[in-house]
Write a protein that holds these residues in place. Sequence first.
Motif, short mmCIF file in Angstrom:
data_model
loop_
_atom_site.label_atom_id
_atom_site.label_comp_id
_atom_site.label_asym_id
_atom_site.label_seq_id
_atom_site.Cartn_x
_atom_site.Cartn_y
_atom_site.Cartn_z
N THR A 1 -2.99 -4.72 5.87
CA THR A 1 -4.24 -4.36 5.14
C THR A 1 -3.82 -3.04 4.89
O THR A 1 -3.20 -2.11 5.64
CB THR A 1 -5.44 -4.53 5.93
OG1 THR A 1 -5.51 -3.72 7.10
CG2 THR A 1 -5.78 -5.95 6.14
N TYR A 2 -4.69 -2.26 3.85
CA TYR A 2 -4.24 -1.03 3.39
C TYR A 2 -5.75 -0.37 2.73
O TYR A 2 -6.56 -1.23 2.08
CB TYR A 2 -3.45 -1.02 1.98
CG TYR A 2 -2.25 -1.53 2.41
CD1 TYR A 2 -1.03 -0.81 2.63
CD2 TYR A 2 -1.99 -3.05 2.18
CE1 TYR A 2 0.42 -1.31 3.03
CE2 TYR A 2 -0.69 -3.56 2.60
CZ TYR A 2 0.58 -2.82 3.03
OH TYR A 2 1.57 -3.11 3.09
N ILE A 3 -6.10 0.70 3.19
CA ILE A 3 -7.47 1.62 2.91
C ILE A 3 -6.88 2.64 2.28
O ILE A 3 -7.48 3.02 1.21
CB ILE A 3 -8.24 1.68 4.02
CG1 ILE A 3 -8.55 0.44 4.95
CG2 ILE A 3 -9.60 2.40 3.73
CD1 ILE A 3 -9.15 -0.86 4.15
N ASP A 4 -6.01 3.60 2.99
CA ASP A 4 -5.36 4.75 2.53
C ASP A 4 -3.95 4.68 2.21
O ASP A 4 -3.15 3.76 2.63
CB ASP A 4 -5.68 5.87 3.39
CG ASP A 4 -7.23 6.16 3.88
OD1 ASP A 4 -8.16 6.17 2.92
OD2 ASP A 4 -7.59 6.07 5.00
N PRO A 5 -3.62 5.51 1.20
CA PRO A 5 -2.09 5.43 0.92
C PRO A 5 -1.27 5.97 1.96
O PRO A 5 -1.70 6.82 2.82
CB PRO A 5 -2.15 6.77 -0.36
CG PRO A 5 -3.01 7.37 -0.29
CD PRO A 5 -4.35 6.69 0.43
N SER A 6 -0.04 5.46 2.10
CA SER A 6 0.85 5.98 3.18
C SER A 6 1.49 7.33 2.42
O SER A 6 1.12 7.57 1.07
CB SER A 6 2.07 4.90 3.00
OG SER A 6 3.03 4.90 1.93
N ARG A 7 2.12 8.07 3.20
CA ARG A 7 2.51 9.47 2.93
C ARG A 7 3.65 9.17 1.84
O ARG A 7 3.57 9.82 0.70
CB ARG A 7 3.01 10.11 4.03
CG ARG A 7 3.90 11.26 3.70
CD ARG A 7 4.04 12.20 4.91
NE ARG A 7 3.20 12.84 5.82
CZ ARG A 7 2.36 13.69 5.06
NH1 ARG A 7 2.54 14.30 4.05
NH2 ARG A 7 1.48 14.34 5.88
N ALA A 8 4.61 8.12 1.84
CA ALA A 8 5.44 8.06 1.01
C ALA A 8 5.02 7.54 -0.39
O ALA A 8 5.40 7.89 -1.38
CB ALA A 8 6.52 6.93 1.61
N ASN A 9 4.05 6.56 -0.37
CA ASN A 9 3.49 6.32 -1.95
C ASN A 9 2.49 7.38 -2.28
O ASN A 9 2.50 7.47 -3.46
CB ASN A 9 2.32 4.88 -1.30
CG ASN A 9 3.02 3.66 -1.18
OD1 ASN A 9 3.99 3.79 -1.19
ND2 ASN A 9 2.08 2.79 -0.59
#
Length: 143
Positions: free
Chosen positions: A4-12
């Motif tokens: 699951t994803y809520i916030d962007p990853s640093r790379a994205n």
Amino acid sequence: MSETYIDPSRANFEAFKDLPRDEPIHMLNLLLYRELAEYPEGHEHAGKGWSGGRAYEEYGKTSGPIFRRVGGEIVWRGTFQTVVTGPDDMRWHDGFVAQYPNAGAFFEMIKDSDYQRAVVNRTAALMDSRLVRFKPGGAGEGF
């Protein structure tokens, strides 16, 4: 369900920042709400028993003025029905496309201190989400 994803990853987020900042952007938002919102302990809405959908409504109410001030508008909104092509476990409650005059407007919004307080409602509301940037193209009859 997979990851699951809520916030962007640093790379994205770095990839987003590396794209042109001076052209209009469309942001596809796909939202899956928690059954019960998860606020941090001590937050003004903690313990109210709000659903994820209700917490997202609060996010819209509190972030909307900032979104509009930077020139944002919703250009499409829909309610999920079924996946036609994709993973069987993919499901969303809502989706929309937010248009910004440029990426700088998006950055202005997320750096705003009022927005940073409002986004707690988004985090509390969501079980999973996708936020995908597109360069707007022409509409019409063809693909």
